[in-house]
Design an enzyme around this catalytic site. Structure first.
Site, short mmCIF file in Angstrom:
data_model
loop_
_atom_site.label_atom_id
_atom_site.label_comp_id
_atom_site.label_asym_id
_atom_site.label_seq_id
_atom_site.Cartn_x
_atom_site.Cartn_y
_atom_site.Cartn_z
N MET A 269 -4.26 -4.37 2.93
CA MET A 269 -2.90 -4.82 3.87
C MET A 269 -2.10 -5.52 3.03
O MET A 269 -2.59 -6.56 2.60
CB MET A 269 -3.24 -5.15 5.07
CG MET A 269 -2.14 -5.61 6.03
SD MET A 269 -1.07 -4.32 6.43
CE MET A 269 0.51 -5.12 6.43
N ASN A 271 0.05 -7.94 3.52
CA ASN A 271 0.66 -9.17 3.84
C ASN A 271 1.37 -10.06 2.83
O ASN A 271 0.85 -10.18 1.91
CB ASN A 271 -0.58 -9.90 4.58
CG ASN A 271 -1.45 -9.22 5.38
OD1 ASN A 271 -1.11 -8.56 6.35
ND2 ASN A 271 -2.69 -9.22 4.99
N GLU A 304 -0.67 -2.12 -2.98
CA GLU A 304 -0.22 -3.35 -1.97
C GLU A 304 0.86 -4.09 -2.50
O GLU A 304 1.61 -4.83 -2.03
CB GLU A 304 -1.57 -3.85 -1.41
CG GLU A 304 -2.64 -3.06 -1.03
CD GLU A 304 -2.12 -2.36 0.17
OE1 GLU A 304 -1.28 -2.44 0.85
OE2 GLU A 304 -2.57 -1.08 0.61
N HIS A 307 4.28 -3.13 -2.74
CA HIS A 307 4.89 -3.21 -0.96
C HIS A 307 5.56 -4.50 -1.07
O HIS A 307 6.55 -4.48 -0.17
CB HIS A 307 3.82 -3.45 -0.05
CG HIS A 307 3.37 -1.99 0.59
ND1 HIS A 307 4.34 -1.30 0.90
CD2 HIS A 307 2.14 -1.40 0.93
CE1 HIS A 307 3.85 -0.02 1.52
NE2 HIS A 307 2.53 -0.36 1.49
N1 B3K Z 1 0.33 -0.88 5.52
C1 B3K Z 1 -1.10 -0.78 5.66
C2 B3K Z 1 -1.53 0.35 6.59
C3 B3K Z 1 -1.75 -0.30 7.94
C4 B3K Z 1 -2.46 0.53 8.97
C5 B3K Z 1 -2.54 0.09 10.31
N2 B3K Z 1 -3.17 0.89 11.20
C6 B3K Z 1 -1.74 -0.62 4.34
C7 B3K Z 1 -0.90 0.31 3.26
O1 B3K Z 1 -0.61 1.40 3.55
O2 B3K Z 1 -0.55 -0.31 2.27
ZN ZN Z 2 0.96 1.08 1.97
#
Ligand code: B3K
Ligand code: ZN
Length: 885
Positions: A269, A271, A304, A307
């Site tokens: 994730m 974050n 990640e 993102h």
């Molecule tokens: N954005 C998260 C995925 C979250 C899923 C929540 N059920 C991981 C990713 O795609 O990078």
């Molecule tokens: Zn993603």
């Protein structure tokens, strides 16, 4: 758990939020039997929603409200309304603060959403709607706020306290507890919030950005894993550099942290500044992780990290836009992986995965567009369609605009929308504006579900020296019943002459002949392109590099496919020609099996693969890919009605025949590569992956011969190799072999050696769950009793049950329905523990329409049993009810 029937949510109902949250101040007090969360929200009326002060409806679930203040005034129970999903307040001014204190129970949170404990540490997972399980909030991605977070916990058990952004203060308290405060200067939606508290060690490094800023990089793990972080750290630094070079994107905070946790619903994730990872997506070293695991770590670390721009700096307005960040970021990580390794092999693997699994999703009851227009539970929409097909859609834009045009578009997108929550249309608009093009029709890829069919036919006019290709596109009906209009389908192609040489391509009406490979845009239901100056009947190489996510058909003969396998200048299409040849040959065997006729393998497949094996100019990873027959799952996907036994028997028969006829060539390749492996220290690089990959697929064929020499070689490799790639392949080969004594010894010694390493034990479970020998279900049930198995750990469930139901098709689809019953029981149990994992594990049962009547009935019975089993989570409810609709 719900108390009312879950409701469908529609994109068309989107409205901007009534209120905004400028600042979010959080204080967490972590205790062993509960935690307290104090939140102060600095809020105001959203000017975009006009005048008036409607009720403020905050999201909140599984929270025990202890106190609430509005504009500094303590509220009594008459001043607010609280339900199991919302807290409603009544502001009287445009600007005000809201203070809440709630009690939550991370220590018993098995859903792994919100704040929870993984082993001895606290961590969070907020995407998509987990933040509402932490505190009352406007838990939607278009509400962006600046966060300050203080964490207070026992010093001894939780020496490390982390949150997003930069650390701004910390210190001891006099009760054996300590505190740390973090400030994240960037506005972000709540889904990017993160908190970690635990006894963690970290590996530290630094990265100097393109503007010479130094960024501290830290990977936090439990102490026993500190020796398994280097590969992830290297991957992170490569990703940071690549994003600067390829997209001009620089990292923005002074620190970037990754934390590895054992209990995690997905891979990782993103974050802000504090990525939380499934340990399987961080930890890798030669002795414990395979080559595939190393490549997965590199790809997920990159994903990640990427993102940070595609997702965090520019985020999604609402969850229908999920592919805005996921499709784009998967595209970014796939090109990154291609750049770091073998580009053609990466493309082959991605396409094989898409065609097998995403195409199946597109043909099933959960089919949805890349931008869905409705959902019940957003967690069910983290799908192959949103991710992988979404990435293919972005790739097509790249193909249509070219590399420079695409970069201009992405620059404009990031510049125009930095700090905003936007839509897929905004992304397209930036691409259009930067390039002066109109992508209106192209946008149908976002709104129309289903896999388009593209049937191609040819005609050659020798007298006129013209060659025409006619494309007919169509798209099957999907559950949304939306009428399908023609897509824009970029078809990259070339034409080969009788010697395999590429022809210069000139379309009728063009002044001169241009490239030998070019992209045609098919935009109509039926469209013909005519090439001129074509001196002889050519052979077309179509959809090079898989330039669009469609099912293309062209009536190739087997000899033509063999010709393309040898001569096509496009590496992807050489592989694909081999796959198409294999499919034709396997389908013939399937028919023979169904007719009760003796199975006879077309020897042309043997000779084609013999040529591949003898070609030492080919990348060994390509050789390995070309030797891999289409999987049973893929053969299922392309069948009208999948005949489980016939598919399995046909494929196994073909493998045995290939092993027999190609024994010497395989043995020679195996031995040469094994010798090199013995002499070379493990390196996680493409050339080494390729060598081991070919060595290992060769071994799996060779073992089908049952020859003592091969058994001896397998045991030698198992016992003496220095890396998990060779060891696990040897183990898998033994597990699928008839050598019972050797198998038992190997499994026992492996488990004894690795019993303290959960990720390696996952591999041990998977290898056994995947064994196609009879008795698969009994083996899986027995393994569920093994001390290393734990139904609350998603990695264990995926390793054992996921591998069985998803890959071991012959055992899972046992004609007596025992596999289905087993899976339904498991889903019912998981529904109460972890709805997201329950709903994912359910996927194989949703594909019931693919099977014969008897299996269909058995599968539906189990879906109905789940539906009637009691209180269903919205996750399981949605999948079961759509599957039975
Ligand atoms: N954005 C998260 C995925 C979250 C899923 C929540 N059920 C991981 C990713 O795609 O990078
Ligand atoms: Zn993603």
């Amino acid at each position: 758990m719900r108390t009312e029937q879950p409701k469908m949510i529609y994109l068309k109902d989107y409205q901007a939020p009534e209120y905004l949250i400028d600042e979010t101040h959080l204080t967490f007090e972590l205790f062993e039997d509960h935690s307290l969360v104090h939140a102060q929200l600095v809020m105001r009326r959203n000017p975009a929603r006009g005048a008036g002060l409607p009720p403020l409806v905050l999201d909140g679930q599984q929270l025990e409200l202890l106190s609430v203040k509005l504009a500094d005034a303590e509220l009594g129970t008459a001043d607010y309304q609280v339900t199991d999903s919302h807290l409603t307040l009544h502001p009287t001014r445009e600007h005000f603060t809201v203070d809440t204190s709630v009690k939550i129970h991370p220590e018993t949170n098995t859903a792994l959403e919100g704040l929870y404990k993984s082993g001895g540490m606290y961590c969070t997972q907020c995407e998509a709607e987990g933040f509402r399980k932490i505190t009352y909030y406007l838990d939607r991605p278009d509400v962006m706020s600046v966060f300050t977070t203080t964490v207070i916990a026992e010093q001894h058990r939780y020496p490390v306290l982390l949150s997003n952004g930069n650390p701004v203060g910390s210190g001891p308290q006099d009760d054996g507890r300590h505190w740390a405060t973090w400030e994240d200067p960037f506005m972000k939606p709540a889904y990017l919030f993160a908190l970690v508290a635990g006894d963690l060690w970290c590996v530290e490094d630094a990265f100097t950005t393109m503007t010479e800023r130094s960024v501290a990089l830290r990977i936090y793990v439990e102490p026993e894993n500190i020796d398994k972080c280097q590969h992830a750290m290297n991957s992170l630094k490569k990703s940071m550099r690549w994003d600067e070079e390829v997209y001009g994107r620089e990292y923005d905070l002074d620190i970037f942290m990754i934390v590895a946790v054992n209990d995690f619903n997905m891979g990782a994730m993103e974050n802000k500044g504090l990525n939380i990872f499934n340990s399987s997506a961080v930890l890798a070293r030669a002795e414990t992780a395979t080559d595939a695991a190393h490549q997965r770590v590199e790809a997920i670390v990159a994903h990640e990290y990427f993102h940070n721009w595609s997702g965090n700096r520019v985020t999604c307005r609402d969850w229908f836009q999920l592919s805005l960040k996921e499709g784009f970021t998967v595209f970014r990580d796939s090109v990154f992986s291609a750049d770091m390794n073998s580009a053609t092999v990466k493309r082959i693997q991605d396409v094989a995965y898409l065609r097998t699994h995403q195409f199946a999703e597109d043909a099933g009851p959960m089919a949805h567009a890349v931008r869905p227009d409705s959902f019940i539970e957003i967690s069910n929409f983290y799908t192959l369609t949103v991710y992988e097909k979404g990435s293919e859609v972005v790739r097509m834009i790249h193909t249509l605009l070219g590399g420079d045009g695409f970069r201009k578009g992405s620059d404009l997108y990031f510049e125009r929308h930095d700090g905003q929550a936007v839509t897929c249309d905004d992304f397209i608009k930036a691409m259009e504006d930067a390039n002066g093009v109109d992508l209106t029709q192209f946008k149908r890829w976002y709104s129309q579900a289903g896999t388009p069919r593209l049937a191609v036919s040819e005609s050659y006019d020798a007298a006129a020296q013209t060659y025409s290709l006619t494309f007919r596109q169509s798209c099957p009906q999907t559950p949304d019943k939306v009428e399908k209009l023609p897509f824009v389908i970029p078809v990259e192609l070339g034409l080969l002459d009788r010697n395999g040489a590429p022809l210069a391509l000139r379309l009728a009406g063009e002044a001169t002949a241009g490239e030998t490979s070019r992209v045609l845009s098919v935009t109509e239901a039926e469209q013909t392109f005519t090439f001129v100056d074509v001196a002889e009947q050519p052979l077309p190489s179509l959809l090079r590099g898989f330039s669009a996510p469609v099912k293309l058909s062209f009536p190739y003969s087997r000899d033509q496919l063999m010709f393309l396998m040898q001569h096509d200048s496009d590496g992807f299409n050489r592989w694909d020609a081999g796959q198409q040849l294999s499919v034709q040959v396997l389908q013939e065997l399937i028919t023979q099996h169904q007719q009760g006729a003796p199975l006879v393998l077309d020897q042309r497949l043997v000779s084609a693969l013999r040529t591949v094996l003898a070609d030492d100019t080919l990348d060994q990873a390509m050789v390995a890919e070309m030797l891999s027959l289409p999987s049973e799952a893929y053969l299922t996907e392309i069948s009208e009605v999948a005949d489980v036994e016939a598919i399995h028997s046909a494929r196994e028969f073909a493998r045995k025949q290939l092993a027999e006829h190609l024994f010497d060539a395989l043995w020679q390749r195996y031995q040469a590569n094994r010798e090199l492996s013995k002499k070379t220290a493990y390196v996680a690089e493409a050339e080494h992956f390729a060598r081991r990959g070919l060595q290992n697929i060769a071994l799996s064929y060779l073992m089908l011969s049952g020859k003592p020499d091969v058994l001896a070689a397998t045991l030698e490799q198992f016992e003496t190799c220095d890396n998990m790639t060779e060891r696990l392949t040897a183990l898998a080969v033994l597990v699928n072999s008839p050598f019972e004594a050797e198998k038992a010894t190997a499994l026992a010694s492996f488990a004894e050696h690795f019993k303290d390493n959960p990720l390696v034990m996952d591999q041990w479970f998977s290898v056994q769950a995947g064994s196609v020998l009879p008795g698969g279900l009994a083996r899986v049930k027995a393994l569920m009793q093994h001390p290393a198995f734990n139904i609350k750990n998603p990695n264990k469930v995926r390793a054992l049950i996921g591998a069985f139901a998803g890959q071991n098709l012959i055992n899972f689809h046992a004609a007596d329905g025992s596999g289905y019953r087993f899976l339904a029981d498991l889903v019912i149990e998981l529904n109460a523990l972890n709805p997201q994992i329950a709903s994912r594990q359910l996927a194989p049962l949703t594909r019931w329409r693919k099977y014969d009547d008897a299996r269909q009935a058995l599968m539906k019975t189990e879906l109905e049993r789940i539906r009637a089993s009691g209180e269903l989570s919205s996750d399981v409810f949605e999948v079961v009810s759509k599957s039975l609709a």
